[in-house]
Design a protein around this motif. Structure first.
Motif, short mmCIF file in Angstrom:
data_model
loop_
_atom_site.label_atom_id
_atom_site.label_comp_id
_atom_site.label_asym_id
_atom_site.label_seq_id
_atom_site.Cartn_x
_atom_site.Cartn_y
_atom_site.Cartn_z
N ASP A 7 40.25 25.77 59.52
CA ASP A 7 40.86 24.46 60.27
C ASP A 7 42.10 24.27 60.24
O ASP A 7 42.86 25.15 59.55
CB ASP A 7 39.71 23.25 59.80
CG ASP A 7 40.37 22.99 58.37
OD1 ASP A 7 41.42 23.40 57.77
OD2 ASP A 7 39.54 22.22 57.53
N THR A 9 43.60 21.27 59.52
CA THR A 9 43.82 19.88 59.07
C THR A 9 44.73 19.80 57.91
O THR A 9 45.03 18.70 57.30
CB THR A 9 42.42 19.30 58.78
OG1 THR A 9 41.92 19.90 57.80
CG2 THR A 9 41.66 18.91 59.74
N THR A 11 43.61 21.25 55.12
CA THR A 11 42.80 21.43 53.92
C THR A 11 43.10 22.43 53.14
O THR A 11 43.06 22.54 51.82
CB THR A 11 41.42 21.17 54.38
OG1 THR A 11 41.21 20.10 55.36
CG2 THR A 11 40.45 21.13 53.11
N PHE A 17 44.14 16.35 54.09
CA PHE A 17 44.10 15.87 55.38
C PHE A 17 45.29 15.35 56.06
O PHE A 17 45.87 14.68 55.00
CB PHE A 17 42.63 15.20 55.60
CG PHE A 17 41.37 15.93 55.55
CD1 PHE A 17 40.70 16.22 54.45
CD2 PHE A 17 40.90 16.26 57.00
CE1 PHE A 17 39.43 16.98 54.52
CE2 PHE A 17 39.67 17.10 56.91
CZ PHE A 17 39.12 17.19 55.77
N MET A 50 40.06 13.27 52.98
CA MET A 50 39.93 12.39 54.17
C MET A 50 40.29 11.09 53.95
O MET A 50 41.05 10.44 54.79
CB MET A 50 38.71 12.77 54.80
CG MET A 50 38.42 12.04 56.07
SD MET A 50 36.97 12.47 57.10
CE MET A 50 37.08 14.08 57.28
N ALA A 107 30.18 10.79 61.38
CA ALA A 107 30.05 11.32 62.77
C ALA A 107 29.45 10.67 63.82
O ALA A 107 28.71 9.59 63.55
CB ALA A 107 28.88 12.63 62.53
N ASN A 129 35.14 10.49 72.39
CA ASN A 129 35.10 11.70 71.09
C ASN A 129 35.25 13.10 71.82
O ASN A 129 36.15 13.83 70.87
CB ASN A 129 33.80 11.54 70.66
CG ASN A 129 33.67 12.65 69.49
OD1 ASN A 129 34.33 12.53 68.47
ND2 ASN A 129 32.57 13.56 69.81
N ALA A 133 38.11 15.64 70.59
CA ALA A 133 37.91 16.99 69.88
C ALA A 133 38.39 18.19 70.79
O ALA A 133 38.75 19.25 70.33
CB ALA A 133 36.27 17.07 70.04
N ARG A 138 39.57 16.86 64.63
CA ARG A 138 38.32 16.56 63.89
C ARG A 138 38.33 15.09 63.98
O ARG A 138 39.06 14.22 63.93
CB ARG A 138 38.36 16.79 62.38
CG ARG A 138 36.97 16.55 61.71
CD ARG A 138 37.01 17.05 60.19
NE ARG A 138 35.68 16.73 59.60
CZ ARG A 138 35.57 16.75 58.54
NH1 ARG A 138 36.45 17.66 57.76
NH2 ARG A 138 34.38 16.57 57.81
N GLY A 168 41.29 10.52 64.48
CA GLY A 168 41.41 12.08 64.56
C GLY A 168 42.46 12.81 63.60
O GLY A 168 43.54 12.26 63.11
#
Length: 169
Positions: A7, A9, A11, A17, A50, A107, A129, A133, A138, A168
């Motif tokens: 990813d 982000t 992480t 995040f 997060m 989600a 969404n 995306a 995410r 986001g």
């Protein structure tokens, strides 16, 4: 190894995040109110990367008021639901008359299951969404319900949520 999937982000690279966007979807809801609701959907003292990112983003935009601790009392804390991929918190307002807010995040599909939205409204939220995306983000949804009376448990507390917006990362 021919392919490595990861990813973006932060992480893996920084252990954190970074929230980069938000989209308010509820008509009449201010950015500040939306970000405060996003913070209320998190743990009071978050250890999750997060949730810390949500708090930092809200702080930077004035959506996490310093007097939150004195204005809201945590009444119920519903852990992450692995099936619905969401979690929620119930807060009691300490300003005047007792009112409650159920703040949820997770989600989109899981949170939508706890709303009374029309098919068209659901389609619009899923499209928003999808747009975030498609930008490689995410996405989490924030939802809430303000009420004067609590239910007897999670199922009743999390019913009839209103979708506030999207986050986001």
């Amino acid at each position: 190894t021919t392919v490595i999937c990861t990813d973006k982000t932060g992480t893996l690279t920084r252990g954190e995040f970074q929230m980069t966007r938000h989209l308010v979807l509820e008509p009449g809801l201010s950015e500040r109110e939306f970000l405060e609701t996003a913070v209320l959907a998190c743990e009071r003292h978050p250890t999750d990367a997060m949730e810390r990112a949500i708090g930092a983003y809200a702080d930077a935009r004035g959506g996490s008021s310093p007097d939150r601790e004195s204005r809201w009392e945590l009444v119920r804390d519903y852990d992450f639901d692995a099936i619905g991929k969401h979690m929620s918190h119930v807060w009691r307002s300490t300003d005047g008359e007792p009112t409650f807010v159920v703040a949820a995040k997770g989600a989109v599909e899981g949170v939508l299951a706890h709303t009374n939205l029309t098919a068209d409204a659901r389609s619009d939220i899923l499209a928003a969404n999808g747009q975030l995306a498609a930008q490689g983000l995410r996405v989490l949804v924030i939802a809430a319900r303000h009420t004067a009376q609590l239910g007897t448990g999670r199922e009743q507390d999390e019913c009839n949520l209103a979708i506030c917006g999207l986050l986001g990362f």
